[in-house]
Write an enzyme that holds these catalytic residues in place. Structure first.
Site, PDB file in Angstrom:
ATOM      1  N   GLU A   1       9.583   2.786   6.937  1.00  0.00           N
ATOM      2  CA  GLU A   1       9.286   3.217   5.564  1.00  0.00           C
ATOM      3  C   GLU A   1      10.483   2.948   4.638  1.00  0.00           C
ATOM      4  O   GLU A   1      10.305   2.492   3.505  1.00  0.00           O
ATOM      5  CB  GLU A   1       8.899   4.710   5.574  1.00  0.00           C
ATOM      6  CG  GLU A   1       8.860   5.413   4.223  1.00  0.00           C
ATOM      7  CD  GLU A   1       7.826   4.853   3.242  1.00  0.00           C
ATOM      8  OE1 GLU A   1       7.051   3.957   3.608  1.00  0.00           O
ATOM      9  OE2 GLU A   1       7.848   5.293   2.085  1.00  0.00           O
TER      10      GLU A   1
ATOM     11  N   ASN B   1     -13.384  -4.782 -11.903  1.00  0.00           N
ATOM     12  CA  ASN B   1     -12.384  -4.389 -10.907  1.00  0.00           C
ATOM     13  C   ASN B   1     -12.960  -4.755  -9.547  1.00  0.00           C
ATOM     14  O   ASN B   1     -14.110  -4.439  -9.269  1.00  0.00           O
ATOM     15  CB  ASN B   1     -12.147  -2.869 -11.012  1.00  0.00           C
ATOM     16  CG  ASN B   1     -11.318  -2.325  -9.872  1.00  0.00           C
ATOM     17  OD1 ASN B   1     -10.649  -3.073  -9.160  1.00  0.00           O
ATOM     18  ND2 ASN B   1     -11.364  -1.014  -9.694  1.00  0.00           N
ATOM     19  N   GLY B   2     -12.163  -5.422  -8.702  1.00  0.00           N
ATOM     20  CA  GLY B   2     -12.639  -5.764  -7.353  1.00  0.00           C
ATOM     21  C   GLY B   2     -12.789  -7.262  -7.191  1.00  0.00           C
ATOM     22  O   GLY B   2     -12.168  -8.047  -7.924  1.00  0.00           O
TER      23      GLY B   2
ATOM     24  N   LYS C   1      10.318   0.594   1.338  1.00  0.00           N
ATOM     25  CA  LYS C   1      10.701   1.060   0.001  1.00  0.00           C
ATOM     26  C   LYS C   1      11.719   0.112  -0.612  1.00  0.00           C
ATOM     27  O   LYS C   1      11.610  -0.255  -1.766  1.00  0.00           O
ATOM     28  CB  LYS C   1      11.324   2.470   0.046  1.00  0.00           C
ATOM     29  CG  LYS C   1      10.373   3.610   0.231  1.00  0.00           C
ATOM     30  CD  LYS C   1       9.720   4.092  -1.050  1.00  0.00           C
ATOM     31  CE  LYS C   1       8.287   3.709  -1.136  1.00  0.00           C
ATOM     32  NZ  LYS C   1       7.332   4.194  -0.231  1.00  0.00           N
TER      33      LYS C   1
ATOM     34  N   ARG D   1      -1.964   2.224 -11.699  1.00  0.00           N
ATOM     35  CA  ARG D   1      -2.677   1.474 -10.659  1.00  0.00           C
ATOM     36  C   ARG D   1      -2.071   0.091 -10.444  1.00  0.00           C
ATOM     37  O   ARG D   1      -2.369  -0.554  -9.443  1.00  0.00           O
ATOM     38  CB  ARG D   1      -4.156   1.314 -11.059  1.00  0.00           C
ATOM     39  CG  ARG D   1      -4.872   2.628 -11.199  1.00  0.00           C
ATOM     40  CD  ARG D   1      -6.142   2.475 -12.010  1.00  0.00           C
ATOM     41  NE  ARG D   1      -7.187   1.800 -11.264  1.00  0.00           N
ATOM     42  CZ  ARG D   1      -8.134   2.416 -10.583  1.00  0.00           C
ATOM     43  NH1 ARG D   1      -8.171   3.719 -10.564  1.00  0.00           N
ATOM     44  NH2 ARG D   1      -9.054   1.756  -9.956  1.00  0.00           N
TER      45      ARG D   1
ATOM     46  N   CYS E   1      -7.032  -3.130 -10.803  1.00  0.00           N
ATOM     47  CA  CYS E   1      -7.489  -3.184 -12.190  1.00  0.00           C
ATOM     48  C   CYS E   1      -7.988  -1.829 -12.678  1.00  0.00           C
ATOM     49  O   CYS E   1      -8.452  -1.004 -11.892  1.00  0.00           O
ATOM     50  CB  CYS E   1      -8.652  -4.163 -12.316  1.00  0.00           C
ATOM     51  SG  CYS E   1      -8.346  -5.736 -11.538  1.00  0.00           S
TER      52      CYS E   1
ATOM     53  N   GLU F   1      10.061  -3.352  -1.508  1.00  0.00           N
ATOM     54  CA  GLU F   1       9.086  -3.364  -2.600  1.00  0.00           C
ATOM     55  C   GLU F   1       9.725  -3.064  -3.957  1.00  0.00           C
ATOM     56  O   GLU F   1       9.258  -3.529  -4.988  1.00  0.00           O
ATOM     57  CB  GLU F   1       7.903  -2.424  -2.327  1.00  0.00           C
ATOM     58  CG  GLU F   1       8.229  -0.960  -2.334  1.00  0.00           C
ATOM     59  CD  GLU F   1       7.023  -0.079  -2.013  1.00  0.00           C
ATOM     60  OE1 GLU F   1       5.883  -0.496  -2.259  1.00  0.00           O
ATOM     61  OE2 GLU F   1       7.224   1.025  -1.506  1.00  0.00           O
TER      62      GLU F   1
ATOM     63  N   HIS G   1      16.894  -6.561  21.963  1.00  0.00           N
ATOM     64  CA  HIS G   1      15.823  -7.499  22.340  1.00  0.00           C
ATOM     65  C   HIS G   1      15.601  -8.553  21.261  1.00  0.00           C
ATOM     66  O   HIS G   1      14.546  -9.181  21.237  1.00  0.00           O
ATOM     67  CB  HIS G   1      14.530  -6.727  22.627  1.00  0.00           C
ATOM     68  CG  HIS G   1      14.697  -5.746  23.752  1.00  0.00           C
ATOM     69  ND1 HIS G   1      14.832  -6.150  25.058  1.00  0.00           N
ATOM     70  CD2 HIS G   1      14.807  -4.401  23.752  1.00  0.00           C
ATOM     71  CE1 HIS G   1      14.999  -5.073  25.826  1.00  0.00           C
ATOM     72  NE2 HIS G   1      14.989  -4.005  25.048  1.00  0.00           N
TER      73      HIS G   1
HETATM   74  C1  F6R Z   1       4.212   1.800  -0.720  1.00  0.00           C
HETATM   75  C2  F6R Z   1       2.862   2.261  -1.017  1.00  0.00           C
HETATM   76  C3  F6R Z   1       1.731   1.583  -0.321  1.00  0.00           C
HETATM   77  C4  F6R Z   1       0.578   2.569  -0.080  1.00  0.00           C
HETATM   78  C5  F6R Z   1      -0.635   1.829   0.502  1.00  0.00           C
HETATM   79  C6  F6R Z   1      -1.761   2.773   0.836  1.00  0.00           C
HETATM   80  O1  F6R Z   1       5.164   2.559  -1.407  1.00  0.00           O
HETATM   81  O2  F6R Z   1       2.668   3.125  -1.822  1.00  0.00           O
HETATM   82  O3  F6R Z   1       2.138   0.974   0.864  1.00  0.00           O
HETATM   83  O4  F6R Z   1       1.012   3.572   0.789  1.00  0.00           O
HETATM   84  O5  F6R Z   1      -1.085   0.872  -0.430  1.00  0.00           O
HETATM   85  O6  F6R Z   1      -2.239   3.425  -0.296  1.00  0.00           O
HETATM   86  P1  F6R Z   1      -3.072   4.760  -0.194  1.00  0.00           P
HETATM   87  O7  F6R Z   1      -2.163   5.805   0.364  1.00  0.00           O
HETATM   88  O8  F6R Z   1      -3.503   5.057  -1.600  1.00  0.00           O
HETATM   89  O9  F6R Z   1      -4.226   4.489   0.733  1.00  0.00           O
END
Ligand code: F6R
Length: 608
Positions: free
Chosen positions: A480, A98-99, A484, A27, A2, A487, A503
């Site tokens: 990774e 936020n939170g 990518k 964000r 948020c 997501e 395995h």
């Molecule tokens: C994926 C991605 C997330 C962040 C993770 C940690 O593309 O961006 O997996 O890497 O939420 O976020 P930070 O680096 O801000 O601690």
């Protein structure tokens, strides 16, 4: 996560609030809202979905008040509907949050027993009722907030606007960031300095357990205990940071293309390129030569950067690395020795789980070195040593340039520790530095494969599942790449160590399954070639990312080969990250997905 904005202005503040919320879009959010005082009375507009929907509501029914609060909500408790959108309000006040309020059930039951009716599924609504209840009982707004704050458990930032109070906003924070912006006869509140950059660069950050009474010409800081305190004003650099897409269709595209430049800039910060040496801008802990292990914590993409770093710390510095995702690490019973070193890796510097690990390590007497992209973040303030990634603001929710800059910093740190421990001789260091110096150019070369990848992506877009394989540092890169793709495109993808294929995952191989093999010319490439043959023998469709001629050398037929330039093996993971990112990006774009703000995701994950 948020975003919060509050403005005490001279004229109508709604357009400014929407503008500031737009700067917090990165964000991640799924609804938005705003509340102002219209002739002293509270008024709200809220909308499900993007800010555009809120703007349409404001066009239909404008708000003209000179004081207000705004919010972009990333749903945690309750669906992302208009009814659950913030601000939450009653006849006394409006609040944005936020939170997470951890004890909201208990408070809700108590308030219900007193006759309060609840209209939303959110945890935030209890705050509105709790403070409203105290005002109904005759307390002034500040006293009402002061009585409510000690009752709230969890990590949160809050901003309040009160009915009839034309010159007062109250902000509070506990484990989630909140900044106060100082203007000329105007004052601001925001989740970060970037949101407030068009209005002011004079910023005060609230510390955990602080709250502030903000008026147009004054601000008063207090602790939850009620004690009056002073907090320093600082100049923020956020205004200098450009937040536009340039000529690119998406922020993510811009950020991928910036990588040669920002990785180069980051390397220049840590290397003396002329001398062929690592030169850190800070001193390593004095006992680095005596340590036998390091602890590394991070989440998501930053965790995969750490996993790649583990190979480098072991190889160049002969340091064993205990690495885990922060959400697991914080609840494991890890024996931590005082005087040890913990490395936290984070783009935002606000990720709740990583921050909790940092605090845990410090409580155990460890020193914490954090690799961070946001220099003003909470982790930056709480670390012993900050190793910056100079990626600039990363707006696309999926991390790209921050990831490759994290790798650049990890590589330099591993070499610096190797030298400090006397296990990396100057000649080997110079060789490694020359390989690192070549990395930005190799990334630029890798970006030239974009058109071929765009064509390949059309095929990949038809897949239900995709498997990524790699060995050595290409294994975390396979993880990774898979992250990518899932997501951004919502296609199911898995990353595996190529040696693990037989395995279990080999059972998945058939003509429908694309298998993306990351195979730079490194000492394990022959092993990876055998795994490719195993895939080919079962009709799997191989997409090989490797140097020209790698497919012939491995004696396999591929569905496609992304031919990478020749390069030294040690840091190949950094240029090889580029095709992995491009594959995910173009597949998602072809499928019409929102690559900058994928569904359900947040850029800065400030809840655990
Ligand atoms: C994926 C991605 C997330 C962040 C993770 C940690 O593309 O961006 O997996 O890497 O939420 O976020 P930070 O680096 O801000 O601690």
């Amino acid at each position: 996560m948020c975003g919060i904005v509050g403005i005490l202005g001279e004229g109508p503040v709604a357009p400014q609030i929407v503008d500031a919320l737009r700067r917090l879009e990165y964000r991640g959010y799924d609804s938005a809202g705003i509340a102002t005082l219209e002739g002293g009375r509270l008024a709200r507009r809220r909308a499900q979905g993007k800010l555009r929907n809120l703007e349409l509501k404001l066009d239909e029914s404008p708000l003209r008040g000179a004081i207000g609060i705004g919010h972009t909500r990333w749903a945690t408790h309750g669906r992302p509907t208009e009814n659950n959108a913030h601000p939450h309000a009653n006849r006394r006040l409006a609040v944005v949050h936020n939170g997470i309020i951890e004890n909201f059930r208990e408070l809700r039951d108590e308030l219900k027993a007193k006759g309060h009716g609840f209209a939303t599924e959110t945890d935030t609504e209890v705050v509105a009722h709790l403070v409203g209840d105290a005002i109904e009982a005759g307390r002034r707004p500040a006293e009402a907030v002061a009585s409510a704050l000690p009752r709230l458990k969890g990590a949160f930032a809050l901003a309040f606007l009160f009915n009839g109070e034309k010159d007062l906003l109250i902000g509070a924070c506990q484990g989630a960031p909140l900044a106060i912006g100082h203007g000329e006869g105007e004052m601001y509140l925001g989740s970060d300095a970037l949101a407030l950059a068009p209005f002011t660069d004079a910023i005060t950050y609230l510390e955990d357990g602080d709250w502030a009474l903000v008026r147009r010409r004054s601000v008063e800081f207090r602790r939850v205990s009620g004690e009056l305190i002073k907090r320093q004003k600082q100049r923020s650099q956020a205004g200098a940071l450009l937040v536009d897409r340039g000529n690119h269709r998406h922020f993510m595209a811009k950020e991928m293309h910036e990588q040669p430049e920002v990785v180069g800039r980051t390397l220049a910060h840590y290397l003396d390129m002329a001398a062929g040496e690592v030169r850190l801008p800070f001193a390593l802990p004095k006992n680095i030569g005596k340590l036998s292990r390091l602890t590394l914590v991070a989440c998501g993409t930053a965790y995969y950067a750490g996993l790649i770093g583990k190979y480098w710390f072991e190889r160049f510095a002969q340091l064993a690395v205990d690495i885990d995702v922060a959400s697991e690490f914080r609840y494991r019973d890890v024996p931590m020795q005082a005087g040890g070193l913990t490395i936290a890796v984070s783009q935002s510097g606000e990720t709740a789980d990583t921050l909790a690990c940092l605090r845990h390590a410090r409580r155990h007497g460890q020193r914490v070195l954090s690799i961070l992209n946001v220099a003003t973040s909470t982790m930056a303030r709480e670390s012993d040593i900050v190793a910056p990634t100079l990626a600039g603001p990363e707006i696309g929710v999926a991390s790209t340039k921050a990831f490759t800059c994290q790798l650049a910093v990890l590589a330099c740190l591993a070499m610096a520790m190797g030298r400090a421990r006397g296990v990396l001789d100057p000649q080997r260091e110079a060789e490694l530095v020359s390989q690192l110096i070549a990395v930005p150019g190799l990334m630029a070369e890798a970006l030239k494969r974009e058109h071929a990848i765009e064509l390949l992506a059309r095929d990949l877009a038809k897949s239900r599942d995709v498997l990524y394989l790699g060995r050595g540092t290409s294994f975390p890169l396979a993880l990774e790449g898979a992250l990518k793709l899932k997501e951004l495109s919502y296609i199911h993808a898995e990353g595996y160590a190529a040696g693990e294929l037989k395995h279990g995952p080999i059972a998945l191989i058939d003509e429908a399954l694309p298998v993306i093999v990351i195979a730079p010319s490194d000492p394990v490439r022959e092993k990876t070639a055998s795994n490719m043959q195993e895939v080919a023998a079962r009709g799997g469709r191989i997409i090989l990312i490797g140097e020209a001629g790698a497919a012939q050398e491995a004696q396999v037929e591929t569905m496609a080969t992304i031919a990478m330039p020749d390069m030294g093996a040690e840091f190949a993971a950094i240029p090889y990250a580029v095709p992995a990112q491009l594959i995910a990006y173009h597949t998602a774009v072809f499928m019409g997905k929102d690559v900058d703000q994928p569904r359900n995701l947040a850029k800065s994950v400030t809840v655990e």
